[in-house]
Design a protein around this motif. Structure first.
Motif, short mmCIF file in Angstrom:
data_model
loop_
_atom_site.label_atom_id
_atom_site.label_comp_id
_atom_site.label_asym_id
_atom_site.label_seq_id
_atom_site.Cartn_x
_atom_site.Cartn_y
_atom_site.Cartn_z
N LYS A 177 -3.51 9.95 11.90
CA LYS A 177 -4.93 9.61 11.75
C LYS A 177 -5.12 8.12 11.98
N GLY A 178 -6.19 7.73 12.63
CA GLY A 178 -6.47 6.32 12.83
C GLY A 178 -7.10 5.69 11.59
N GLY A 179 -7.13 4.37 11.58
CA GLY A 179 -7.86 3.66 10.54
C GLY A 179 -7.23 3.70 9.16
N PRO A 232 -5.12 8.17 0.45
CA PRO A 232 -5.25 9.31 -0.46
C PRO A 232 -6.55 10.08 -0.24
N SER A 233 -6.96 10.27 1.00
CA SER A 233 -8.14 11.08 1.27
C SER A 233 -7.68 12.45 1.74
N SER A 234 -8.29 13.50 1.21
CA SER A 234 -7.84 14.84 1.59
C SER A 234 -8.09 15.10 3.07
N LEU A 235 -9.12 14.46 3.61
CA LEU A 235 -9.44 14.60 5.03
C LEU A 235 -8.33 13.97 5.89
N LYS A 288 -5.01 15.93 5.75
CA LYS A 288 -4.95 17.14 6.58
C LYS A 288 -4.32 16.82 7.94
N THR A 289 -4.75 15.71 8.52
CA THR A 289 -4.23 15.32 9.83
C THR A 289 -2.80 14.79 9.72
N ILE A 307 -7.69 3.51 -4.14
CA ILE A 307 -8.80 2.92 -4.90
C ILE A 307 -8.73 3.33 -6.37
N THR A 308 -8.53 4.61 -6.63
CA THR A 308 -8.37 5.04 -8.03
C THR A 308 -7.09 5.85 -8.18
N LEU A 359 -2.36 12.69 -5.23
CA LEU A 359 -2.50 13.47 -4.00
C LEU A 359 -1.36 13.25 -3.00
N LYS A 365 -12.24 4.38 17.41
CA LYS A 365 -11.24 4.18 16.36
C LYS A 365 -11.32 5.36 15.38
N GLY A 366 -10.20 5.82 14.89
CA GLY A 366 -10.21 6.89 13.89
C GLY A 366 -10.49 6.35 12.50
N PHE A 405 -13.67 21.64 7.44
CA PHE A 405 -13.21 21.29 6.09
C PHE A 405 -14.36 20.65 5.30
N GLU A 422 -15.43 11.60 -1.24
CA GLU A 422 -14.21 12.41 -1.23
C GLU A 422 -14.41 13.72 -1.99
#
Lengths: 252, 252
Positions: free
Chosen positions: A37-39, A167-170, A173-174, A198-199, A203, B37-38, B74, B226
């Protein structure tokens, strides 16, 4: 490397592959920073890791293969540094790092490359670059889980992978798709870095555990990093760098 | 479309192109959400925009072409929804949106595609999908500035582009490359969205101005997003959605 992935196409042998092996023969270890994933901070981690290892008196190369938007030169503030030609291409030294980037080839112009052109550019770049003696070659990998990641595996045979995620579920996934691909290809995985936390969350740690991969701890989100781009001295004084130092100890 | 870009290869005419034109003939407008950008929130913006336009009694299609990691399904919580076959493929309706995604083809498995395979998958997907009458077709574009973005322009002729960035100078470098490419190709640009703003900054606004592109305002960083993934009802109650509503008014 275990069984060959179904999408790993058989091609005519490229004579440049033998040249690449020769070019990389005095490189002790190759760390490829990937994310799928980018970014997520892949380039910043690759560059900071290179700076840290250089500070520790290692000889370090940094290779930016992120054709979507090469940015290590920007993070390093590498203005004016250019490769020189001598029986191949000698990377310029930037803050003590031997630095090569696709940006020297594509510049800042929009350059939509086709898949095979990207493969070819990688091969060419690796076949001409003279790294010399290097303890660590850090590679800022191409984004995604496409053919380009397979190219890296094919071209740099001793690659060890450092997976970066947030730590983002999105995002996870990638990143999981990439992780499954690397596991399937049985390449060495150094571990999984959780960036931009952040918190409190478990995950990424749980994800790493499920895949049987080393969890390399969280790096807290740090807004001021933006102001350190182009200024390695400033970058080396951040908490971010402090975290990467711990990771460097674990993997090097 | 102005002069043809130097990397825009001439190919043998594909009979499927005429079929695609026919399939898209009752689609009034095509909005392509791009970023170069991703990780800047492209998929979330595309999905939320689709939900908002549907709420406003428009007929909306959402097409996820992000082959690096399709994620609109998703975000929508589209579990169980599947396309059906009838003289082509009819997209399932998810929260009132006609939804199609690469995920129906590649699944969650790691699938490294070569450039030409990606082109071919896009062409196939667009040639078989029956959108019917649709006011807005929102496209979550492939990442990067590669051949895949050119594919979108080639295959969906009336595409209008919504550029997403964050106020990071690193991200903007890549987004600028994409912007220059779109300007060079003379395709319509709806404007530039500044996502994930944390502190006051004029960076994106100035960028948009320099390119002569409409600045579509900042969307503040919202950590709780999120928790809304997979739950459109919750997503529609966020400040993020409130911001996208304003953008929707400006562009629709």
């Amino acid at each position: 490397m275990g069984r060959v992935h179904k999408n790993f196409k058989v091609r005519a042998p490229d004579p440049r592959l033998a040249i690449i092996d020769e070019r990389l023969k005095n490189v002790k270890r190759i760390f490829v920073v990937v994310s799928g994933k980018g970014g997520v901070g892949k380039s910043l981690i690759a560059t900071t890791l290179s700076l840290i290892l250089t500070k520790r008196s290692h000889s370090v190369g940094l290779l930016d293969l992120d054709f979507h938007g090469p940015s290590c030169h920007f993070i390093l503030g590498a203005k004016g540094a250019m490769p020189t030609e001598e029986k191949g291409i000698i990377p310029p030294e930037v803050h003590g790092i031997k630095f090569m980037s696709l940006v020297y080839y594509v510049g800042d112009e929009p350059l939509p490359l086709r898949g095979t052109e990207i493969s070819d550019t990688f091969t060419e770049l690796l076949a001409i670059t003279r790294w010399g003696r290097v303890d660590y070659l850090i590679v800022d990998a191409p984004p995604g889980i496409g053919e380009e990641v397979l190219d890296v595996i094919r071209l740099m045979k001793r690659s060890e992978f450092l997976i970066v995620t947030t730590p983002s579920s999105l995002v996870l996934k990638t990143v999981s798709r990439l992780t499954r691909l690397l596991l399937e290809l049985k390449v060495p995985i150094l571990g999984m870095v959780e960036n931009m936390r952040i918190t409190e969350t478990k995950l990424v740690e749980e994800h790493a555990k499920r895949f049987g991969i080393k969890y390399l701890g969280p790096i807290l989100f740090e807004y001021n990093l933006e102001k350190c781009l182009g200024n390695p001295k400033k970058l080396l004084r951040t908490k971010f760098t402090h975290n990467i130092k711990d990771i460097a100890k674990e993997i090097s």
